[in-house]
Motif scaffolding. Structure first.
Motif: not given
Length: 542
Positions: A318, A321-323, A326
């Protein structure tokens, strides 16, 4: 326990069995000699008396009777000649005289063996016969011959007196012969009775000696052997603490000593074996405890560790995928490391759990398994890898063995997976063959991959041992260890064939590797089979 050194000292004072038997033979021999001597003497006496009767007494009696008949013939012939004056009447006298001379010759020989008065009486008879002929018979014959006529002489009474005296002397001699015969017959009966008594005594004494020798041999030799045999059987039945004691011939004592030494040796060996068994039992107990702990660890790994590991893996994915993008490049790298480590940990735990379950699965009963079917199942499980790598798998007729289908599928799947994983520049080509080797089937799985150096032939079968880095060749290093455990569980063995001369044509195209393993032949499936029924696809391990 009696020390072995005491028994020979004690047995040295005992007679050996050969001396006991020799003494028994000596006793029987001495008795036989005495018995033969006594029997011979008694039989000789009997033969002597029988020979005396047959060869002396009875012939003397017959000759005395013949002498009496000869004298009567002479007297009768002389009387007829005197009364008739005819020469023919004198023939009985002449014949009787010749018979007398012949009989007297024989009687004189026999009379020497008769009692003392008999010979004297015979000579008196001979003298009296001579006197009768000189004083009466011959003068009468001359007188008749001179006159040619019958003569009636007053001397006839004198002649009768002479002849009566002669008959009296002859009767006395015959009485001597009869008395001697009676005495000899009495002695003959005594000799016969003596022989019978001797034979009875020999039989009785012989029976007594045989009985005594039998009792003595039984007590001195046979009974100790029985006791020794009983003690030996008792030891053979497991009572090794029983001391073997024998009291008999020297050989029996020595045999008892040997049995005692053997018993002591066995007892010492058993003591050592019991101690070893106790130590082995203790080690087995520790091993059972360790196995239980290992099973508990497998349970924890399969249940307790799986859940938190899945959470770590999920949250790392997770975060990835999310960060992704970033954060800075180093943060993305750290997250990638965490995700990869969690995945590898999950694969490692699954493989370790599969390794620990070999031989312990719920379907633990072995049965006839088609190796062709197991190979087909392994190919089905590796279908994607085979397609992507362009690999080809060729197989000859394969046998039916006693195993478990999932485990045999895992063996072929790991060997095929290694051939795909460690391939060279050319597409993988794998060959699976089998041939009977005595009471076992000999399998060969060869490939045309990068090969394995002979120095690592044993190391590759050790759990978690790897020859290459994970980046180049991924995996946990547990596949070949699982293959060895499965094959040995089914009664065979597996090894890397380092003899390139035995490689197949497929393996000869590249460096390649050849793995060989054996499995026992099932008597009810002695031949190879090439048309298996495809089983359901099995879960991949390793």
């Amino acid at each position: 326990m009696t020390t072995p050194s005491r028994l020979p000292d004690r047995s040295a004072r005992r007679w050996p069995l050969s001396r006991i038997i020799g003494a028994a033979v000596l006793v029987i021999s001495v008795f036989s000699v005495v018995a033969m001597a006594a029997g011979g003497l008694a039989l000789g006496r009997l033969d002597q008396q029988r020979g005396r009767v047959e060869n002396i007494i009875d012939p003397a009696a017959l000759d005395a009777q013949a002498l009496d008949s000869a004298l009567l013939n002479q007297e009768t012939g002389l009387r007829g000649y005197a009364l008739s004056g005819q020469q023919d009447f004198l023939a009985p006298y002449t014949d009787g005289l010749a018979a007398e001379q012949s009989t007297i010759t024989t009687l004189r020989t026999l009379a020497t063996a008769l009692p003392a008065p008999s010979a004297a009486n015979l000579e008196t008879v001979i003298q009296q016969a001579h006197t009768w002929r000189i004083r009466y018979a011959e003068p009468l014959i001359k007188q008749v011959a001179a006159s040619g006529k019958p003569v009636v002489s007053p001397d006839i009474l004198a002649g009768k007196a002479y002849f009566d005296a002669l008959r009296a002397r002859l009767a006395a001699f015959q009485a001597d012969v009869s008395a001697a015969r009676a005495q000899t017959l009495h002695e003959l009966n005594d000799a016969s009775d003596t022989l019978q008594v001797v034979l009875i005594v020999i039989a009785v004494v012989l029976a007594a000696i045989v009985v005594l020798l039998a009792v003595a041999l039984r007590r001195s030799a046979i009974r100790p052997l029985y006791r020794l045999a009983g003690s030996a059987r008792r030891v053979a039945d497991g009572d090794f603490g029983h001391e073997v004691v024998a009291s008999g011939p020297r050989e029996v004592d020595q045999l008892a000593a040997d049995v005692n030494r053997m018993r002591g040796r066995i007892l010492a060996e058993l003591t050592a074996l019991h101690e070893a068994n106790e130590a082995l039992t203790a080690h087995a107990t520790d091993l059972q405890r360790s196995n239980a702990e290992l099973e508990q660890f497998a349970y924890v790994a399969s249940h307790d560790l799986q859940e938190p590991l899945r959470k770590v893996t999920s949250f790392c994915q997770l975060l990835q995928r999310r960060y992704a993008g970033q954060l800075d490049e180093r943060a993305d790298q750290y997250i990638e490391f965490a995700v990869d480590g969690a995945k590898r940990m999950q694969v490692l735990i699954n493989d370790l759990l599969a390794f620990s379950r070999v031989g312990r699965s719920a379907a633990g009963e072995t049965g006839p398994v088609s190796c062709a079917a197991a190979l087909a199942a392994a190919q089905a499980n590796l279908e994607n890898q085979l397609t992507q790598s362009g690999a080809t798998v060729t197989a000859g007729p394969l046998p039916v063995v006693s195993a478990q289908l999932p485990l045999m599928t895992a063996v072929f799947q790991n060997l095929l997976g290694n051939a795909i994983k460690f391939r060279g520049e050319a597409p993988p080509r794998v060959s699976v063959t089998a041939a009977q080797d005595g009471t076992s089937w000999l399998f060969a799985v060869s490939d045309n991959g990068i090969g394995i150096s002979a120095e690592y032939a044993e190391r590759i079968f050790v759990i978690f041992q790897r020859l290459h880095d994970r980046a180049t060749y991924p995996g946990t290093g547990i596949g070949l260890a699982m293959c060895r455990k499965i094959i040995e569980y089914f009664g065979g063995r597996i090894w890397l064939d380092t003899d390139t001369d035995t490689d197949t044509d497929t393996a000869a195209e590249g460096a390649g590797a050849v793995f060989r393993f054996t499995l026992p032949v099932l008597p009810e499936y002695p031949s190879l089979r090439s048309q298996p029924e495809l089983p359901q696809v099995q879960e991949s391990h390793g």
